[in-house]
Design a protein around this motif. Structure first.
Motif, PDB file in Angstrom:
ATOM      1  N   SER A  42      19.188  56.333  29.743  1.00 54.62           N
ATOM      2  CA  SER A  42      20.198  54.993  29.279  1.00 54.62           C
ATOM      3  C   SER A  42      19.734  54.549  28.410  1.00 54.62           C
ATOM      4  O   SER A  42      19.831  53.869  27.368  1.00 54.62           O
ATOM      5  CB  SER A  42      20.401  54.110  30.564  1.00 54.62           C
ATOM      6  N   LEU A  46      20.441  54.747  24.631  1.00 56.84           N
ATOM      7  CA  LEU A  46      21.581  52.657  23.433  1.00 56.84           C
ATOM      8  C   LEU A  46      20.330  52.890  22.448  1.00 56.84           C
ATOM      9  O   LEU A  46      21.385  52.473  20.721  1.00 56.84           O
ATOM     10  CB  LEU A  46      20.476  51.780  24.499  1.00 56.84           C
ATOM     11  N   TYR A  57      29.199  55.853  21.234  1.00 62.54           N
ATOM     12  CA  TYR A  57      29.029  55.051  22.037  1.00 62.54           C
ATOM     13  C   TYR A  57      28.470  55.088  23.484  1.00 62.54           C
ATOM     14  O   TYR A  57      29.145  56.065  24.442  1.00 62.54           O
ATOM     15  CB  TYR A  57      30.953  54.460  22.616  1.00 62.54           C
ATOM     16  N   PRO A  58      27.855  54.273  24.213  1.00 68.81           N
ATOM     17  CA  PRO A  58      26.687  54.604  24.970  1.00 68.81           C
ATOM     18  C   PRO A  58      27.560  54.268  26.150  1.00 68.81           C
ATOM     19  O   PRO A  58      28.133  53.199  26.624  1.00 68.81           O
ATOM     20  CB  PRO A  58      25.561  53.740  24.932  1.00 68.81           C
ATOM     21  N   MET A  59      26.839  55.115  27.400  1.00 67.53           N
ATOM     22  CA  MET A  59      27.244  54.688  28.840  1.00 67.53           C
ATOM     23  C   MET A  59      25.479  54.338  29.550  1.00 67.53           C
ATOM     24  O   MET A  59      24.975  55.707  28.851  1.00 67.53           O
ATOM     25  CB  MET A  59      28.114  56.043  29.647  1.00 67.53           C
ATOM     26  N   VAL A  60      25.256  54.130  30.687  1.00 74.04           N
ATOM     27  CA  VAL A  60      24.738  54.142  31.761  1.00 74.04           C
ATOM     28  C   VAL A  60      24.709  54.328  32.389  1.00 74.04           C
ATOM     29  O   VAL A  60      25.608  53.637  32.918  1.00 74.04           O
ATOM     30  CB  VAL A  60      23.720  52.987  31.611  1.00 74.04           C
ATOM     31  N   LEU A  96      23.902  45.135  26.191  1.00 77.12           N
ATOM     32  CA  LEU A  96      22.291  45.847  26.644  1.00 77.12           C
ATOM     33  C   LEU A  96      21.642  45.306  25.544  1.00 77.12           C
ATOM     34  O   LEU A  96      21.332  45.063  24.207  1.00 77.12           O
ATOM     35  CB  LEU A  96      22.398  46.999  26.770  1.00 77.12           C
ATOM     36  N   VAL A 107      27.396  48.891  25.568  1.00 76.15           N
ATOM     37  CA  VAL A 107      28.292  50.068  27.089  1.00 76.15           C
ATOM     38  C   VAL A 107      29.233  49.642  26.916  1.00 76.15           C
ATOM     39  O   VAL A 107      30.474  48.909  27.087  1.00 76.15           O
ATOM     40  CB  VAL A 107      27.295  49.656  27.884  1.00 76.15           C
TER      41      VAL A 107
END
Length: 275
Positions: A42, A46, A57-60, A96, A107
């Motif tokens: 995660s 980022l 494009y990020p996910m956590v 974030l 996110v």
């Protein structure tokens, strides 16, 4: 095209990550969504997405196969990353903050989360608890879910039904099931199915199943790179550029143009992920 699921942060791309991104762009991929599997990834994702803002494009989240004795501690730290803000009186996409100098990119989803009983049920109860906790995050933040499920659809569906009217939506990642299983997932109206390289495999039944029961507005494209490379790249390291082979096979299965598949799946991504 948009690749909604690529582990481009992985060690598999350590030596040529920039080239992989360039090839994706040249192939017509306009966005890549990058799922995390635990606290460490995660944080890494980022940082990577900050370097490629408006493309990655990020996910956590905490992947079910990464649920161990420390799952509660990991979730507590991941949750700290989610910071909501108010915009025009409505909850905005959580941001974030990785450093005081520059905000990390927003996110776009909680993922990759879910249930996986394929290898072992050793942490079955812990997986269920971790998944439900992250489902609650989705309800609280309005962020969609990126759901991994293997050998656990009954348990997953039973859990999601408790939150059916509250969930903002998401993706059932790497769908490879039959018509009945597809219909069962489509009962969640804000969710779509993630379709990847398995569609192109010689023995896959997806080219027949999908047009029968799944409308195009309930599908998004994905690679799951570096895994599950589509034909004709099967057996090689997968990468986002290869999502074009998935698009081509999907167009053949639905008997529509590739441009139509691209248009509809891009619209689906915009609806689900607000990007």
């Amino acid at each position: 095209m948009i690749d909604t699921h690529a582990h481009i942060d992985g060690e598999e791309y350590r030596d040529d990550r920039l080239e992989v991104i360039r090839r994706a762009q040249e192939a017509g991929v306009t966005k890549i969504l990058v799922p995390a599997i635990d606290l460490n990834t995660s944080c890494q994702i980022l940082a990577l997405c900050r370097q490629h803002e408006h493309y990655l494009y990020p996910m956590v989240g905490l992947h079910p196969e990464e649920v161990r004795a420390d799952w509660q501690e990991q979730l507590a730290e991941i949750k700290k990353m989610l910071m909501t803000q108010e915009e025009n009186g409505m909850p905005s996409t959580p941001l974030l903050h990785a450093s005081p100098e520059k905000k990390s990119p927003a996110v776009v989803a909680i993922g990759e989360v879910g249930l996986d009983y394929y290898w072992s049920r050793e942490f079955e109860k812990e997986q269920l608890a971790a998944f439900e906790e992250q489902v609650k995050w989705s309800v609280e933040t309005g962020l969609p879910l990126m759901i991994h499920c293997r050998k656990a659809q009954n348990e997953m569906v039973a859990l999601l039904k408790h939150y059916k009217d509250e969930l903002p939506g998401g993706v059932f990642h790497c769908f490879t099931g039959n018509a009945h299983e597809a219909e069962e997932l489509l009962q969640f109206p804000q969710f779509v199915l993630g379709i990847g390289g398995v569609l192109t495999f010689k023995k896959s039944h997806l080219p027949e199943v999908l047009p029968q029961v799944v409308p195009l507005d309930r599908i998004v494209l994905e690679t799951d790179a570096p895994y599950m490379a589509p034909v004709p790249m099967r057996g090689k390291r997968n990468e986002s550029a290869y999502v074009s082979y998935v698009l081509q096979r999907l167009a053949e299965a639905y008997v529509v143009s590739e441009a139509e598949i691209e248009r509809v799946t891009d619209e689906n991504v915009a609806r689900i992920f607000k990007i």
